[in-house]
Write an enzyme that holds these catalytic residues in place. Structure first.
Site, PDB file in Angstrom:
ATOM      1  CG  HIS A 289       3.881   4.505   5.534  1.00 22.29           C
ATOM      2  ND1 HIS A 289       3.006   5.081   6.402  1.00 22.29           N
ATOM      3  CD2 HIS A 289       3.392   3.264   5.287  1.00 22.29           C
ATOM      4  CE1 HIS A 289       2.031   4.225   6.684  1.00 22.29           C
ATOM      5  NE2 HIS A 289       2.233   3.110   6.011  1.00 22.29           N
TER       6      HIS A 289
ATOM      7  CG  HIS B  77      -0.343   0.046   2.542  1.00 25.36           C
ATOM      8  ND1 HIS B  77      -0.067  -1.099   3.243  1.00 25.36           N
ATOM      9  CD2 HIS B  77       0.076   1.063   3.333  1.00 25.36           C
ATOM     10  CE1 HIS B  77       0.478  -0.792   4.410  1.00 25.36           C
ATOM     11  NE2 HIS B  77       0.592   0.518   4.483  1.00 25.36           N
TER      12      HIS B  77
ATOM     13  CD  GLU C 262       3.403  -0.520   7.193  1.00 27.03           C
ATOM     14  OE1 GLU C 262       2.837   0.225   6.376  1.00 27.03           O
ATOM     15  OE2 GLU C 262       2.812  -1.039   8.161  1.00 27.03           O
TER      16      GLU C 262
HETATM   17 CO    CO Z   1       1.163   1.315   6.305  1.00 30.33          CO
END
Ligand code: CO
Length: 134
Positions: A79, A7, A130
């Site tokens: 992020h 994502h 991440e």
């Molecule tokens: Co995230």
């Protein structure tokens, strides 16, 4: 080591307005807002054919995105999340190469119920990364 893009997370100051933009202007299907007090954010998930977008709004006083939103009052990409098979192995390999893992390096359970770590943006072209074990 990294796999699919899981994502892209976008921090926003006004979640309702951001939902309306994605739903009404861009024609995406947007989930109901999900408060995550343990992460200091309220999240909505936008499922795209090849990945997800997450809209993050600050929740509570100590939200980890509060400073980012102060610096980016219009919101912005906060992020990106890549999938890995083994987050511990990825962490150890990255640390041995000198990359900085945020916090104490212990994976936390992220927004999708899977273990995640975050990597320092200074080591990754100014982008908070991440890693999520899938
Ligand atoms: Co995230």
């Amino acid at each position: 080591m990294i796999g699919r893009l899981n994502h892209v997370a976008i921090a926003v100051n006004n979640l309702e307005a951001a939902i309306a933009t994605y739903r009404d202007v861009l024609g995406a299907s947007v989930s109901a807002p999900l408060p995550q007090p343990e992460h200091g954010v309220t999240v909505v998930f936008i499922e795209l054919p090849n990945t997800k977008i997450e809209l993050l709004e600050a929740l509570g006083e100590a939200s980890p995105i509060a400073k980012f939103l102060e610096r980016n009052p219009d919101g912005g990409i906060h992020h990106i999340c890549y999938e890995v098979d083994d987050v511990i192995a990825a962490r150890d390999k990255l640390k041995s190469g000198g990359a900085r893992v945020l916090g104490d390096g212990t994976p936390r359970i992220g927004a999708h119920g899977k273990p995640v770590i975050f990597l320092h943006p200074k080591d990754f072209n100014g982008t908070l990364v991440e890693l999520e074990q899938v």
